[in-house]
Write an enzyme that holds these catalytic residues in place. Structure first.
Site, short mmCIF file in Angstrom:
data_model
loop_
_atom_site.label_atom_id
_atom_site.label_comp_id
_atom_site.label_asym_id
_atom_site.label_seq_id
_atom_site.Cartn_x
_atom_site.Cartn_y
_atom_site.Cartn_z
N GLU A 45 0.82 -1.21 0.00
CA GLU A 45 0.00 0.00 0.00
C GLU A 45 0.86 1.26 0.00
O GLU A 45 0.51 2.24 -0.65
CB GLU A 45 -0.97 0.00 1.19
N CYS A 198 -14.41 -0.48 -14.54
CA CYS A 198 -14.94 0.88 -14.42
C CYS A 198 -13.77 1.86 -14.55
O CYS A 198 -13.44 2.61 -13.64
CB CYS A 198 -15.65 1.04 -13.07
N CYS A 205 -19.13 -1.02 -19.23
CA CYS A 205 -20.41 -1.27 -18.54
C CYS A 205 -21.06 -2.58 -19.01
O CYS A 205 -21.74 -3.25 -18.22
CB CYS A 205 -21.36 -0.10 -18.77
N CYS A 208 -19.92 -5.33 -16.81
CA CYS A 208 -19.75 -4.97 -15.40
C CYS A 208 -20.73 -5.75 -14.52
O CYS A 208 -21.92 -5.84 -14.83
CB CYS A 208 -20.00 -3.47 -15.23
N CYS A 214 -26.38 0.32 -11.51
CA CYS A 214 -25.53 1.51 -11.65
C CYS A 214 -26.35 2.70 -12.17
O CYS A 214 -26.86 2.69 -13.29
CB CYS A 214 -24.38 1.21 -12.59
#
Ligand code: SF4
Length: 352
Positions: A45, A198, A205, A208, A214
């Site tokens: 991270e 995305c 889409c 997705c 959405c």
């Protein structure tokens, strides 16, 4: 409830499509009881802040080979860690990496704390990283807000308010979406969804997993979101960078002050970086002007450094920095800006 449906769809998709990453425990292994190593989650991270997954992978593998545990990293020499970090950029991260590893060993017995509040007390760990470690390493329901997840939230809920003012609204949506079960996998699923489906331009889409739920897709505005306030133009700063070489091949380098840009990194001496810089050569010499300029962009400004090169005698004493003999000079340990200066000046220095 819509949030529960979205959460379930995202986890199902993740179980089948999770990216394989060297710091990640695959969802099947996680369900089989294999726990993530908080050290590897934390290290990844920190490296991923402002840096792409593709650029981080090699550094991550290298670091975890050299220093397999937080105890090993805490015991490492500063210069060794800064040198291995060279090229990854944002060097304050590397300095804080060492401070954090040493704090985990000295104050927490070598074990990372498990809550966001405790993680936030460690050097270099801000709200995003604390949430990511709490969620991914310890399966706590902490919403993890990075650029990918902000984009997914703004589209799923058709938030038209621009970033960054929309951040609290996006976080509130993410909080409602975070499940009590498998929150770590949920966070990683959202990261993967933002990175692979995305995407900023041309979101896919049609494939997705949450397309039925959405709002931006339903309204036909997916590619327009998130809206953003216009960015200010970056100013340009100027300066000089000095490459000096002795007759025996030794090259003049200095360690930059801990505070400030490239802090703690090995570098060629430079002047100040400003609108009207003053020449500040580190030693008396017949400095050549090869009419070459190093260009680099930092987060808040562009930088242009005019190159100065000199061949000097063995008796010359620099006012700052030390001559590093040719055998011990590792261009790979230089930060990218200085690597660019070296690549520009190496012909004049006679380096192949
Ligand atoms: Fe993003 Fe399209 Fe999926 Fe909505 S349907 S979350 S806009 S990829």
């Amino acid at each position: 409830m819509r949030e529960q449906a979205i959460g379930a769809e995202i986890l199902d998709w993740y179980d089948a499509n999770a990216r394989i990453l060297p710091w990640r425990i695959a969802p099947g292994d996680r369900l089989a009881g294999i726990a993530p190593d908080p050290y590897r989650v934390w290290l990844s991270e920190i490296m991923l802040q402002q840096t792409t997954v593709a650029a981080v992978k090699e550094y991550f593998l290298h670091f975890t080979t050299l220093w397999p545990s937080v105890t090993d990293l805490a015991a490492a020499e500063d210069a060794a860690v800064m040198g291995e970090w060279a090229g990854l950029g944002y060097y304050a991260r590397a300095r804080n990496l060492l401070k954090c590893a040493r704090a985990v060993v000295a104050e927490h017995g070598g074990r990372f704390p498990t809550t966001e509040a405790e993680l936030l007390t460690l050097p270099g760990i801000g709200p995003y990283t604390a949430a990511a470690i709490a969620s991914i390493a310890f399966d706590r329901p902490a919403p993890v807000m990075d650029g990918n997840i902000e984009r997914v939230m703004s589209r799923l809920f058709a938030v038209e308010e621009p970033l960054p003012t929309s951040k609290p609204v996006l976080k509130a949506h993410a909080e409602r979406l975070t499940p009590q079960g498998r929150p770590g996998d949920h966070a990683q699923a959202l990261m993967d969804l933002g990175a692979t489906i995305c995407t900023p331009k041309n979101p896919a889409c049609g494939i997705c997993p949450v397309m039925r739920n959405c709002a931006a897709r339903a309204q036909g505005i997916a590619a327009d979101l998130p809206r953003k306030l216009p960015k200010k133009a970056k100013p340009t700063r100027l300066g000089y960078v000095y490459l000096a070489q002795r007759a025996d091949g030794a090259v003049l380098l200095e360690t930059r002050p801990d505070k400030g840009l490239l802090g703690g990194m090995l570098a060629f001496p430079t002047s100040d970086w400003s609108e009207f810089p003053t020449e500040a050569p580190p030693l008396e010499a017949a400095w050549e002007d090869p009419s070459a300029e190093v260009r680099h962009t930092f987060t808040h400004f562009h930088l242009r450094l005019a190159l100065r090169v000199a061949q000097v005698g063995a008796e010359v004493q620099p006012s700052r920095g030390v001559f590093v003999v040719r055998d011990q000079f590792k261009p790979s340990a230089l930060p990218t800006l200085m690597r660019k200066a070296y690549d520009l000046g190496r012909g004049t220095l006679g380096h192949n």
